[in-house]
Design a protein around this motif. Sequence first.
Motif, PDB file in Angstrom:
ATOM      1  N   GLU A  34      18.022 -63.295  12.861  1.00  0.00           N
ATOM      2  CA  GLU A  34      19.365 -63.725  13.270  1.00  0.00           C
ATOM      3  C   GLU A  34      20.347 -63.648  12.109  1.00  0.00           C
ATOM      4  O   GLU A  34      21.478 -63.189  12.274  1.00  0.00           O
ATOM      5  CB  GLU A  34      19.314 -65.144  13.826  1.00  0.00           C
ATOM      6  CG  GLU A  34      18.628 -65.237  15.176  1.00  0.00           C
ATOM      7  CD  GLU A  34      18.364 -66.672  15.622  1.00  0.00           C
ATOM      8  OE1 GLU A  34      18.572 -67.618  14.822  1.00  0.00           O
ATOM      9  OE2 GLU A  34      17.934 -66.849  16.775  1.00  0.00           O
ATOM     10  N   VAL A  35      19.922 -64.087  10.929  1.00  0.00           N
ATOM     11  CA  VAL A  35      20.802 -64.055   9.753  1.00  0.00           C
ATOM     12  C   VAL A  35      21.129 -62.611   9.376  1.00  0.00           C
ATOM     13  O   VAL A  35      22.292 -62.272   9.121  1.00  0.00           O
ATOM     14  CB  VAL A  35      20.153 -64.797   8.555  1.00  0.00           C
ATOM     15  CG1 VAL A  35      20.918 -64.543   7.270  1.00  0.00           C
ATOM     16  CG2 VAL A  35      20.077 -66.283   8.839  1.00  0.00           C
ATOM     17  N   VAL A  36      20.129 -61.756   9.365  1.00  0.00           N
ATOM     18  CA  VAL A  36      20.351 -60.348   9.014  1.00  0.00           C
ATOM     19  C   VAL A  36      21.234 -59.672  10.056  1.00  0.00           C
ATOM     20  O   VAL A  36      22.150 -58.927   9.717  1.00  0.00           O
ATOM     21  CB  VAL A  36      19.006 -59.601   8.849  1.00  0.00           C
ATOM     22  CG1 VAL A  36      19.218 -58.104   8.746  1.00  0.00           C
ATOM     23  CG2 VAL A  36      18.270 -60.127   7.623  1.00  0.00           C
ATOM     24  N   GLN A  53      21.992 -58.329   5.143  1.00  0.00           N
ATOM     25  CA  GLN A  53      22.349 -57.056   5.755  1.00  0.00           C
ATOM     26  C   GLN A  53      23.178 -56.256   4.757  1.00  0.00           C
ATOM     27  O   GLN A  53      23.984 -56.808   4.021  1.00  0.00           O
ATOM     28  CB  GLN A  53      23.180 -57.285   7.026  1.00  0.00           C
ATOM     29  CG  GLN A  53      23.470 -56.015   7.794  1.00  0.00           C
ATOM     30  CD  GLN A  53      24.406 -56.269   8.952  1.00  0.00           C
ATOM     31  OE1 GLN A  53      25.608 -56.136   8.805  1.00  0.00           O
ATOM     32  NE2 GLN A  53      23.851 -56.659  10.091  1.00  0.00           N
ATOM     33  N   THR A  54      22.976 -54.959   4.733  1.00  0.00           N
ATOM     34  CA  THR A  54      23.750 -54.080   3.871  1.00  0.00           C
ATOM     35  C   THR A  54      24.206 -52.883   4.686  1.00  0.00           C
ATOM     36  O   THR A  54      23.625 -52.568   5.726  1.00  0.00           O
ATOM     37  CB  THR A  54      22.915 -53.639   2.644  1.00  0.00           C
ATOM     38  OG1 THR A  54      23.741 -52.885   1.770  1.00  0.00           O
ATOM     39  CG2 THR A  54      21.724 -52.821   3.042  1.00  0.00           C
ATOM     40  N   GLU A  55      25.279 -52.259   4.221  1.00  0.00           N
ATOM     41  CA  GLU A  55      25.780 -51.070   4.907  1.00  0.00           C
ATOM     42  C   GLU A  55      25.512 -49.838   4.073  1.00  0.00           C
ATOM     43  O   GLU A  55      25.701 -49.860   2.858  1.00  0.00           O
ATOM     44  CB  GLU A  55      27.287 -51.203   5.161  1.00  0.00           C
ATOM     45  CG  GLU A  55      27.617 -52.197   6.244  1.00  0.00           C
ATOM     46  CD  GLU A  55      29.069 -52.135   6.680  1.00  0.00           C
ATOM     47  OE1 GLU A  55      29.704 -51.073   6.503  1.00  0.00           O
ATOM     48  OE2 GLU A  55      29.540 -53.144   7.191  1.00  0.00           O
ATOM     49  N   ARG A  56      25.075 -48.796   4.737  1.00  0.00           N
ATOM     50  CA  ARG A  56      24.892 -47.502   4.082  1.00  0.00           C
ATOM     51  C   ARG A  56      26.041 -46.614   4.528  1.00  0.00           C
ATOM     52  O   ARG A  56      26.282 -46.454   5.720  1.00  0.00           O
ATOM     53  CB  ARG A  56      23.556 -46.882   4.472  1.00  0.00           C
ATOM     54  CG  ARG A  56      22.379 -47.655   3.948  1.00  0.00           C
ATOM     55  CD  ARG A  56      21.092 -46.944   4.268  1.00  0.00           C
ATOM     56  NE  ARG A  56      19.967 -47.711   3.740  1.00  0.00           N
ATOM     57  CZ  ARG A  56      18.723 -47.462   4.029  1.00  0.00           C
ATOM     58  NH1 ARG A  56      18.419 -46.473   4.851  1.00  0.00           N
ATOM     59  NH2 ARG A  56      17.760 -48.198   3.512  1.00  0.00           N
ATOM     60  N   LYS A  76      23.640 -49.662   9.273  1.00  0.00           N
ATOM     61  CA  LYS A  76      23.347 -50.962   8.675  1.00  0.00           C
ATOM     62  C   LYS A  76      21.850 -51.039   8.412  1.00  0.00           C
ATOM     63  O   LYS A  76      21.052 -50.481   9.151  1.00  0.00           O
ATOM     64  CB  LYS A  76      23.778 -52.097   9.600  1.00  0.00           C
ATOM     65  CG  LYS A  76      25.280 -52.136   9.785  1.00  0.00           C
ATOM     66  CD  LYS A  76      25.688 -53.227  10.727  1.00  0.00           C
ATOM     67  CE  LYS A  76      27.202 -53.192  10.917  1.00  0.00           C
ATOM     68  NZ  LYS A  76      27.639 -54.185  11.868  1.00  0.00           N
ATOM     69  N   ALA A  77      21.479 -51.751   7.347  1.00  0.00           N
ATOM     70  CA  ALA A  77      20.072 -51.884   6.973  1.00  0.00           C
ATOM     71  C   ALA A  77      19.848 -53.291   6.438  1.00  0.00           C
ATOM     72  O   ALA A  77      20.792 -54.056   6.259  1.00  0.00           O
ATOM     73  CB  ALA A  77      19.704 -50.844   5.923  1.00  0.00           C
ATOM     74  N   VAL A  78      18.608 -53.617   6.171  1.00  0.00           N
ATOM     75  CA  VAL A  78      18.275 -54.916   5.595  1.00  0.00           C
ATOM     76  C   VAL A  78      17.891 -54.713   4.132  1.00  0.00           C
ATOM     77  O   VAL A  78      17.215 -53.742   3.789  1.00  0.00           O
ATOM     78  CB  VAL A  78      17.150 -55.633   6.379  1.00  0.00           C
ATOM     79  CG1 VAL A  78      15.853 -54.856   6.330  1.00  0.00           C
ATOM     80  CG2 VAL A  78      16.943 -57.031   5.874  1.00  0.00           C
ATOM     81  N   LYS A  79      18.363 -55.612   3.293  1.00  0.00           N
ATOM     82  CA  LYS A  79      18.004 -55.599   1.872  1.00  0.00           C
ATOM     83  C   LYS A  79      17.139 -56.825   1.626  1.00  0.00           C
ATOM     84  O   LYS A  79      17.540 -57.947   1.922  1.00  0.00           O
ATOM     85  CB  LYS A  79      19.261 -55.646   1.011  1.00  0.00           C
ATOM     86  CG  LYS A  79      18.975 -55.663  -0.467  1.00  0.00           C
ATOM     87  CD  LYS A  79      20.268 -55.716  -1.262  1.00  0.00           C
ATOM     88  CE  LYS A  79      19.980 -55.842  -2.744  1.00  0.00           C
ATOM     89  NZ  LYS A  79      21.231 -56.004  -3.505  1.00  0.00           N
ATOM     90  N   ILE A  80      15.956 -56.600   1.078  1.00  0.00           N
ATOM     91  CA  ILE A  80      15.031 -57.686   0.756  1.00  0.00           C
ATOM     92  C   ILE A  80      14.817 -57.648  -0.750  1.00  0.00           C
ATOM     93  O   ILE A  80      14.452 -56.608  -1.304  1.00  0.00           O
ATOM     94  CB  ILE A  80      13.693 -57.514   1.502  1.00  0.00           C
ATOM     95  CG1 ILE A  80      13.944 -57.468   3.004  1.00  0.00           C
ATOM     96  CG2 ILE A  80      12.728 -58.631   1.133  1.00  0.00           C
ATOM     97  CD1 ILE A  80      12.733 -57.098   3.828  1.00  0.00           C
TER      98      ILE A  80
END
Length: 96
Positions: A34-36, A53-56, A76-80
């Motif tokens: 949910e947060v991402v 969340q990050t944008e490419r 959009k992608a997830v950054k961990i």
Amino acid sequence: MNKSELVSTIARRTELSEKDVNAVLGEFITVVGEVVAKGTDKLTIPGFISFEQTERKARMGRNPQTGEQIQVPATKAVKISAGSKLKKVAKGEVQP
């Protein structure tokens, strides 16, 4: 270690039931998702891990089979990111 092994290990160490541990882990995964998905917040467990969340940006790519240039759309992608304590454990500098 897979999810069921993780649940079993946590249940054994905390003396909670596997059902309870599985429920908590499931809700943790839901909250992270949910947060991402929201994209405006970052979930951080200090010293351990963070999710955001990050944008490419759109870019030019190349088809590996034909060599033809193709336009790769923005996405959009997830950054961990690993926290400092987790990094030290991985390096063997401290015990978990």
